[in-house]
Scaffold this active site. Structure first.
Site, PDB file in Angstrom:
ATOM      1  N   ARG A 128      51.645  31.450  46.019  1.00  0.00           N
ATOM      2  CA  ARG A 128      52.512  32.567  45.635  1.00  0.00           C
ATOM      3  C   ARG A 128      53.868  32.483  46.320  1.00  0.00           C
ATOM      4  O   ARG A 128      54.721  33.332  46.092  1.00  0.00           O
ATOM      5  CB  ARG A 128      51.849  33.866  46.072  1.00  0.00           C
ATOM      6  CG  ARG A 128      51.361  34.744  44.916  1.00  0.00           C
ATOM      7  CD  ARG A 128      50.735  35.967  45.565  1.00  0.00           C
ATOM      8  NE  ARG A 128      50.526  37.057  44.674  1.00  0.00           N
ATOM      9  CZ  ARG A 128      49.398  37.283  44.012  1.00  0.00           C
ATOM     10  NH1 ARG A 128      48.424  36.424  44.079  1.00  0.00           N
ATOM     11  NH2 ARG A 128      49.282  38.372  43.279  1.00  0.00           N
ATOM     12  N   ARG A 147      44.458  48.644  33.713  1.00  0.00           N
ATOM     13  CA  ARG A 147      43.390  47.734  34.168  1.00  0.00           C
ATOM     14  C   ARG A 147      42.294  48.512  34.893  1.00  0.00           C
ATOM     15  O   ARG A 147      42.570  49.397  35.698  1.00  0.00           O
ATOM     16  CB  ARG A 147      43.988  46.683  35.099  1.00  0.00           C
ATOM     17  CG  ARG A 147      42.945  45.787  35.753  1.00  0.00           C
ATOM     18  CD  ARG A 147      43.510  44.483  36.237  1.00  0.00           C
ATOM     19  NE  ARG A 147      44.445  44.609  37.328  1.00  0.00           N
ATOM     20  CZ  ARG A 147      45.108  43.578  37.852  1.00  0.00           C
ATOM     21  NH1 ARG A 147      44.937  42.356  37.383  1.00  0.00           N
ATOM     22  NH2 ARG A 147      45.942  43.775  38.851  1.00  0.00           N
TER      23      ARG A 147
HETATM   24  P1  ADP Z   1      47.214  40.193  40.497  1.00  0.00           P
HETATM   25  O1  ADP Z   1      46.105  39.461  39.780  1.00  0.00           O
HETATM   26  O2  ADP Z   1      47.397  41.569  40.003  1.00  0.00           O
HETATM   27  O3  ADP Z   1      48.466  39.382  40.588  1.00  0.00           O
HETATM   28  P2  ADP Z   1      45.829  39.444  42.904  1.00  0.00           P
HETATM   29  O4  ADP Z   1      44.445  39.910  42.751  1.00  0.00           O
HETATM   30  O5  ADP Z   1      46.117  38.005  42.670  1.00  0.00           O
HETATM   31  O6  ADP Z   1      46.755  40.370  42.001  1.00  0.00           O
HETATM   32  O7  ADP Z   1      46.359  39.774  44.362  1.00  0.00           O
HETATM   33  C1  ADP Z   1      46.235  41.076  44.923  1.00  0.00           C
HETATM   34  C2  ADP Z   1      46.928  41.115  46.279  1.00  0.00           C
HETATM   35  O8  ADP Z   1      46.305  40.196  47.178  1.00  0.00           O
HETATM   36  C3  ADP Z   1      48.396  40.706  46.270  1.00  0.00           C
HETATM   37  O9  ADP Z   1      49.251  41.767  45.894  1.00  0.00           O
HETATM   38  C4  ADP Z   1      48.582  40.288  47.742  1.00  0.00           C
HETATM   39  O10 ADP Z   1      48.658  41.418  48.597  1.00  0.00           O
HETATM   40  C5  ADP Z   1      47.265  39.590  48.047  1.00  0.00           C
HETATM   41  N1  ADP Z   1      47.331  38.137  47.718  1.00  0.00           N
HETATM   42  C6  ADP Z   1      46.620  37.488  46.761  1.00  0.00           C
HETATM   43  N2  ADP Z   1      46.937  36.179  46.734  1.00  0.00           N
HETATM   44  C7  ADP Z   1      47.886  35.997  47.691  1.00  0.00           C
HETATM   45  C8  ADP Z   1      48.628  34.859  48.151  1.00  0.00           C
HETATM   46  N3  ADP Z   1      48.465  33.646  47.595  1.00  0.00           N
HETATM   47  N4  ADP Z   1      49.529  35.056  49.139  1.00  0.00           N
HETATM   48  C9  ADP Z   1      49.700  36.261  49.717  1.00  0.00           C
HETATM   49  N5  ADP Z   1      49.047  37.368  49.320  1.00  0.00           N
HETATM   50  C10 ADP Z   1      48.146  37.254  48.330  1.00  0.00           C
HETATM   51  P1  ADP Z   2      46.348  38.969  36.306  1.00  0.00           P
HETATM   52  O1  ADP Z   2      45.152  38.259  36.889  1.00  0.00           O
HETATM   53  O2  ADP Z   2      47.399  38.015  35.812  1.00  0.00           O
HETATM   54  O3  ADP Z   2      46.903  40.012  37.202  1.00  0.00           O
HETATM   55  P2  ADP Z   2      44.380  40.221  34.483  1.00  0.00           P
HETATM   56  O4  ADP Z   2      43.632  39.060  33.918  1.00  0.00           O
HETATM   57  O5  ADP Z   2      43.719  41.039  35.499  1.00  0.00           O
HETATM   58  O6  ADP Z   2      45.855  39.729  34.982  1.00  0.00           O
HETATM   59  O7  ADP Z   2      44.844  41.137  33.244  1.00  0.00           O
HETATM   60  C1  ADP Z   2      45.572  42.340  33.448  1.00  0.00           C
HETATM   61  C2  ADP Z   2      45.067  43.403  32.475  1.00  0.00           C
HETATM   62  O8  ADP Z   2      45.439  43.040  31.133  1.00  0.00           O
HETATM   63  C3  ADP Z   2      43.563  43.595  32.456  1.00  0.00           C
HETATM   64  O9  ADP Z   2      43.289  44.958  32.254  1.00  0.00           O
HETATM   65  C4  ADP Z   2      43.079  42.752  31.261  1.00  0.00           C
HETATM   66  O10 ADP Z   2      41.906  43.274  30.675  1.00  0.00           O
HETATM   67  C5  ADP Z   2      44.268  42.891  30.301  1.00  0.00           C
HETATM   68  N1  ADP Z   2      44.518  41.680  29.494  1.00  0.00           N
HETATM   69  C6  ADP Z   2      44.321  40.386  29.857  1.00  0.00           C
HETATM   70  N2  ADP Z   2      44.704  39.541  28.867  1.00  0.00           N
HETATM   71  C7  ADP Z   2      45.160  40.332  27.847  1.00  0.00           C
HETATM   72  C8  ADP Z   2      45.706  40.076  26.537  1.00  0.00           C
HETATM   73  N3  ADP Z   2      45.874  38.819  26.084  1.00  0.00           N
HETATM   74  N4  ADP Z   2      46.056  41.130  25.778  1.00  0.00           N
HETATM   75  C9  ADP Z   2      45.921  42.406  26.248  1.00  0.00           C
HETATM   76  N5  ADP Z   2      45.420  42.717  27.455  1.00  0.00           N
HETATM   77  C10 ADP Z   2      45.040  41.701  28.262  1.00  0.00           C
END
Ligand code: ADP
Ligand code: ADP
Length: 209
Positions: free
Chosen positions: A88, A122
């Protein structure tokens, strides 16, 4: 195949990574999931990262890098893996190059208004990490996990203020990774806007699967 999934929060990386990891029989390694499990179990790591995660900031590089380096030593990664949410930052990407060989970075692209809709709707089943959306991917019974019937929750960092902060942090710290991987010539780009089945089909095509 060793893959990195890149893209802003809410683009659908986790949803696609779960599905592809299942199909390929490789582990889906989500640093977010690992940190959330640590918080839920109130481990030493969990205590260190709880407040940072809730505000939408990033866990320090040193901690995150050490965790991923250890995870990649496990035997289930022998046939490949999908890294979701790591790297990240540029220092994380540089460190990863020192202990792993990445075949492709997959960049998921989605405009900000859609990211906000996806994040704010979500819902997750905490024990398994299964992810739903109130409108776009609703569970069979509202508020309940399809497989266990257990309640779904909204992540604390999916509240409005934290969402805004996460999108800013993405632009500042993570977006530069797009050029980092583009320069290596191994990046593929996937339009994340269509329905999940269509995004999945383009993902497989982009990877030649
Ligand atoms: P999303 O899928 O919504 O992007 P994640 O589940 O990947 O969120 O991450 C949630 C939180 O976990 C981030 O906002 C950060 O606080 C922490 N995190 C996850 N991956 C990393 C990373 N590679 N470096 C630093 N913080 C991280
Ligand atoms: P990220 O890991 O990138 O943060 P998620 O996979 O958690 O994203 O997806 C974010 C939200 O969008 C979830 O609520 C998921 O169910 C929804 N979502 C994922 N893919 C799609 C899509 N192609 N169209 C609409 N909604 C989606």
């Amino acid at each position: 195949m060793n893959l990195v999934f890149l893209g802003p929060p809410g683009a659908g990386k986790g949803t696609m990574a779960t599905r592809l990891a299942d199909d390929l029989g490789v582990p889906h390694i989500s640093t977010g999931d690992i940190f959330r499990a640590a918080v839920a179990n109130a481990t030493e790591l969990g205590k260190q990262v709880k407040a940072i995660m809730e505000s939408g900031g990033l866990v320090p590089d040193e901690l995150t890098i050490a965790l991923v380096e250890e995870r990649l030593k496990e035997s289930d990664t022998a046939k490949g893996y999908i890294l979701d949410g790591f790297p990240r930052t540029i220092p994380q990407a540089e460190a990863l190059d020192g202990f792993a060989s990445i075949d492709h970075a997959v960049r998921f692209v989605l405009e900000e208004a859609e990211l906000i809709k996806r994040l704010s709707g979500r819902r997750v089943h905490k024990p398994s990490g299964r992810t739903y959306h109130v409108e776009f991917n609703p569970p069979k019974v509202a508020g309940k996990d399809d497989l266990t019937g257990e309640p779904l929750i909204q992540r604390p960092d999916d509240q409005e203020e934290s969402i805004r902060n996460r999108l800013e942090v993405y632009e500042e710290q993570t977006a530069p990774l797009v050029s980092y991987y583009a320069d290596k010539g191994t990046m593929v780009t996937v339009d994340a806007a269509p329905k999940p089945d269509d995004v999945y089909a383009s993902l497989k095509t982009a990877l030649g699967l």
